[in-house]
Motif scaffolding. Structure first.
Motif, PDB file in Angstrom:
ATOM      1  N   CYS A  24       0.837  -1.192   0.000  1.00 20.40           N
ATOM      2  CA  CYS A  24       0.000   0.000   0.000  1.00 20.40           C
ATOM      3  C   CYS A  24       0.872   1.242   0.000  1.00 20.40           C
ATOM      4  CB  CYS A  24      -0.885   0.034   1.247  1.00 20.40           C
ATOM      5  SG  CYS A  24      -2.146  -1.252   1.250  1.00 20.40           S
ATOM      6  N   LYS A  25       0.293   2.320  -0.467  1.00 22.95           N
ATOM      7  CA  LYS A  25       0.956   3.623  -0.439  1.00 22.95           C
ATOM      8  C   LYS A  25       0.576   4.292   0.879  1.00 22.95           C
ATOM      9  CE  LYS A  25       2.093   7.455  -3.348  1.00 22.95           C
ATOM     10  NZ  LYS A  25       2.097   7.941  -4.698  1.00 22.95           N
ATOM     11  N   SER A 121       0.237   4.630  -8.468  1.00 19.63           N
ATOM     12  CA  SER A 121      -0.607   3.778  -7.633  1.00 19.63           C
ATOM     13  C   SER A 121      -0.352   2.313  -7.954  1.00 19.63           C
ATOM     14  CB  SER A 121      -2.082   4.121  -7.834  1.00 19.63           C
ATOM     15  OG  SER A 121      -2.433   3.909  -9.181  1.00 19.63           O
ATOM     16  N   SER A 153      -0.807  -3.400  -7.519  1.00 21.31           N
ATOM     17  CA  SER A 153      -1.666  -2.291  -7.156  1.00 21.31           C
ATOM     18  C   SER A 153      -1.261  -1.856  -5.758  1.00 21.31           C
ATOM     19  CB  SER A 153      -3.127  -2.740  -7.168  1.00 21.31           C
ATOM     20  OG  SER A 153      -3.943  -1.716  -6.652  1.00 21.31           O
ATOM     21  N   PRO A 155      -2.803   0.588  -3.394  1.00 24.69           N
ATOM     22  CA  PRO A 155      -3.820   1.558  -3.001  1.00 24.69           C
ATOM     23  C   PRO A 155      -3.400   2.304  -1.737  1.00 24.69           C
ATOM     24  CG  PRO A 155      -4.501  -0.657  -2.416  1.00 24.69           C
ATOM     25  CD  PRO A 155      -3.237  -0.782  -3.198  1.00 24.69           C
ATOM     26  N   PRO A 156      -3.939   3.494  -1.538  1.00 22.42           N
ATOM     27  CA  PRO A 156      -3.577   4.281  -0.359  1.00 22.42           C
ATOM     28  C   PRO A 156      -4.224   3.744   0.911  1.00 22.42           C
ATOM     29  CG  PRO A 156      -5.245   5.419  -1.623  1.00 22.42           C
ATOM     30  CD  PRO A 156      -4.862   4.193  -2.415  1.00 22.42           C
TER      31      PRO A 156
END
Length: 184
Positions: A24-25, A121, A153, A155-156
């Motif tokens: 994740c970001k 992302s 992927s 995602p935040p």
């Protein structure tokens, strides 16, 4: 006329350290040390000798093939307790930033937090690791082993566990070790 047959297929083993695929970001100002990505590794130490207690040193962490300026590995959970190995400090071990201990017969979830951000992302991650036997500090891998992910992927995730990241255990973000942050 000789016709070559198809090359045999070899099943790839996950090995003693592998990426789980979870990443994740992190929020832009998530903490004073970690402002980039977090990704999950799985460490497995099969029961028995070689190693009975393993010390792993992570190096050359990259995001989209760009070196990160700082990172820290945290053991999130273990199936067979925890361990320490004060007798073994391999070259490249910076405090507890890049090193962790895996007990005999254990499987662990390792979270690696970075302080480098990419503008994407979707990201790929790679790193090198080398394992050592705790009692002798002898290298089990002759040279550091490279592992990498395909594009994932990322995602935040927000500080309170919100966002579209599926791995909610990534927060709260650990305080971190200031020694692990890059020199200013």
């Amino acid at each position: 006329m000789v016709v070559a047959g198809a090359a045999p297929t070899v099943a790839a083993s996950a090995g003693p350290l592998s990426f789980s695929g979870a990443a994740c970001k992190l929020p832009g100002a998530s903490s004073s040390i970690f402002k980039g990505y977090v990704f999950e590794l799985v460490a497995v130490n099969q029961p028995g000798p070689g190693p009975t207690v393993g010390v792993t040193v992570i190096s050359d962490v990259r995001i989209n093939d760009n070196p990160v300026s700082g990172f820290q590995a945290f053991v999130f959970s273990s199936t067979n307790g925890s361990c320490t190995c004060p007798a073994c400090t391999p070259a490249g071990a910076v405090g507890t930033c890049a090193t962790f201990c895996t007990p005999d017969g254990a499987s662990q979830r390792i979270f690696v937090y970075t302080n480098s951000q990419e503008n994407s992302s979707n990201s790929s991650f790679s790193l090198r690791y080398q394992r050592f036997e705790c009692s002798t500090c002898v290298a089990l891998d002759a040279t550091p082993v490279l592992i990498s992910t395909p594009i994932l992927s990322t995602p935040p995730i927000t500080a309170n566990g919100g966002g579209s990241c599926n791995t909610k255990e990534f927060v709260p973000i650990p305080a971190g070790n200031p020694v692990c942050s890059p020199a200013a």
